[in-house]
Scaffold this active site. Structure first.
Site, mmCIF file in Angstrom:
data_model
loop_
_atom_site.group_PDB
_atom_site.id
_atom_site.type_symbol
_atom_site.label_atom_id
_atom_site.label_comp_id
_atom_site.label_asym_id
_atom_site.label_seq_id
_atom_site.Cartn_x
_atom_site.Cartn_y
_atom_site.Cartn_z
ATOM 1 N N ASN A 131 4.578 -43.877 42.595
ATOM 2 C CA ASN A 131 5.025 -43.930 41.199
ATOM 3 C C ASN A 131 5.997 -45.105 41.094
ATOM 4 O OD1 ASN A 131 6.053 -43.534 38.658
ATOM 5 N ND2 ASN A 131 7.279 -41.727 39.192
ATOM 6 N N LYS A 169 7.330 -46.274 38.511
ATOM 7 C CA LYS A 169 8.290 -46.132 37.398
ATOM 8 C C LYS A 169 8.320 -47.441 36.596
ATOM 9 C CE LYS A 169 10.787 -42.946 40.290
ATOM 10 N NZ LYS A 169 11.882 -42.022 40.381
ATOM 11 N N HIS A 201 6.644 -35.838 34.428
ATOM 12 C CA HIS A 201 7.630 -36.235 35.440
ATOM 13 C C HIS A 201 9.020 -35.816 34.951
ATOM 14 C CE1 HIS A 201 10.137 -38.754 37.992
ATOM 15 N NE2 HIS A 201 9.100 -38.838 38.813
ATOM 16 N N GLU A 211 11.758 -37.259 34.939
ATOM 17 C CA GLU A 211 12.470 -38.283 34.147
ATOM 18 C C GLU A 211 12.002 -38.258 32.701
ATOM 19 O OE1 GLU A 211 11.655 -41.619 36.718
ATOM 20 O OE2 GLU A 211 12.973 -40.742 38.242
ATOM 21 N N GLU A 235 8.342 -31.468 42.682
ATOM 22 C CA GLU A 235 9.399 -32.461 42.827
ATOM 23 C C GLU A 235 10.741 -31.859 42.428
ATOM 24 O OE1 GLU A 235 7.702 -36.670 42.788
ATOM 25 O OE2 GLU A 235 8.290 -36.207 40.748
ATOM 26 N N GLY A 281 14.985 -39.787 43.945
ATOM 27 C CA GLY A 281 15.787 -41.010 43.908
ATOM 28 C C GLY A 281 17.193 -40.827 44.452
ATOM 29 N N SER A 312 12.325 -38.444 47.452
ATOM 30 C CA SER A 312 12.844 -39.258 48.558
ATOM 31 C C SER A 312 11.955 -39.228 49.808
ATOM 32 C CB SER A 312 14.280 -38.837 48.903
ATOM 33 O OG SER A 312 15.121 -39.010 47.778
HETATM 34 C C1 PEP Z 1 9.251 -39.833 41.899
HETATM 35 O O1 PEP Z 1 9.485 -40.783 41.162
HETATM 36 O O2 PEP Z 1 8.384 -39.033 41.568
HETATM 37 C C2 PEP Z 1 10.002 -39.704 43.143
HETATM 38 C C3 PEP Z 1 9.753 -38.676 43.923
HETATM 39 O O3 PEP Z 1 10.930 -40.681 43.424
HETATM 40 P P1 PEP Z 1 11.646 -40.958 44.859
HETATM 41 O O4 PEP Z 1 10.548 -40.964 45.891
HETATM 42 O O5 PEP Z 1 12.290 -42.306 44.684
HETATM 43 O O6 PEP Z 1 12.611 -39.861 45.078
#
Ligand code: PEP
Length: 249
Positions: A9, A11, A94, A96, A166, A172, A212
């Site tokens: 992803n 973003k 997601h 976010e 998630e 992040g 992460s």
């Molecule tokens: C994500 O954007 O879905 C995500 C898991 O980000 P990160 O791997 O940076 O934590």
């Protein structure tokens, strides 16, 4: 046996020239894997990414879509539009988008239905916040998100759906859920799907972990019983690092 799926992803990162350069570097690194490799890129990179990934095993996804086909929705992109240029996957819900763009379980459900009607495969994100985990409510929260997201989705259509667990506190932040915690929650999701549909459908469903994920922890996460791959944010922006994750199964 379920297929392993690793989705990046990006973003709101990468200009078209950077996306092209990434794919040219990344594609040869993963050309021999039978894992499903997906890059979910910004809208402005979709076309360039689709062209550059032709004749590779990389699939291209979007990061969002509107549930209506067309109309007076300034700034939005529909599932039909994504499908028309060859997009295969789309991330829905997601955290976010839930946090900053007012997405909720109802809009997530509408988007999943529209994605499926348009022949797109939705990657549906669910996960609890730190507060919810600290209060011990994480299982109830996540089970409810899954139930509401899948309301009205038929057994057959569910074969096209991927769920990504998630935990918001792990996205992040550099904090990864332990492989055991992530696996337990994914088992809980599978159990919920079995109760909503049936055991066979639940066993076929691909459920990813996200939060992460990097090459140092991916092998351990992927070696658990129920984690079928990962949705990867930050670490999907570097071709060598993302390739290591894709090959760590
Ligand atoms: C994500 O954007 O879905 C995500 C898991 O980000 P990160 O791997 O940076 O934590």
């Amino acid at each position: 046996m379920r297929k392993k799926v690793i989705a990046g992803n990006w973003k709101m990162n990468m200009l078209p020239n950077e996306a092209i350069k990434f794919i040219e570097d990344f594609a040869p690194r993963v050309q021999n894997t039978s894992n499903e490799i997906i890059l979910c890129v910004p809208y402005t990179n979709l076309f360039y990414s689709l062209l550059t990934s032709q004749n590779t095993n990389i699939k291209i996804g979007a990061q969002n879509m509107h549930w209506e086909e067309k109309g007076a929705y300034t700034g939005e992109i529909s599932g039909q539009m994504l499908k028309s240029i060859g997009v295969e996957y789309v991330i829905i819900g997601h955290s976010e988008r839930r946090a900053y763009f007012a997405e909720n379980d109802e809009t997530v459900n509408k988007k999943i239905k529209s994605a499926l009607q348009n022949g797109l495969k939705p990657i549906v994100c669910v996960g609890e916040s730190l507060e919810q985990r600290e209060a011990g409510n994480q299982e109830e929260i996540v089970k409810n998100q899954v139930k509401l997201a899948l309301e009205g989705i038929t057994n057959n259509s569910l074969e096209q759906v991927i769920i990504a667990y998630e935990p918001i506190w792990a996205i992040g932040t550099g904090k990864t859920a332990t492989s055991n915690d992530a696996n337990e929650m994914i088992k809980t999701i599978r159990k919920e799907v079995a109760s909503l549909y049936n055991e066979e459908t639940a066993q076929k469903l691909i459920i990813l972990y996200g939060g992460s994920v990097k090459s140092e922890n991916s092998k351990e996460l992927f070696s658990t019983s129920d984690i079928d791959g990962a949705l990867v944010g930050g670490a999907s922006l570097k071709p060598d690092e993302f390739a290591k994750i894709c090959l760590s199964v």
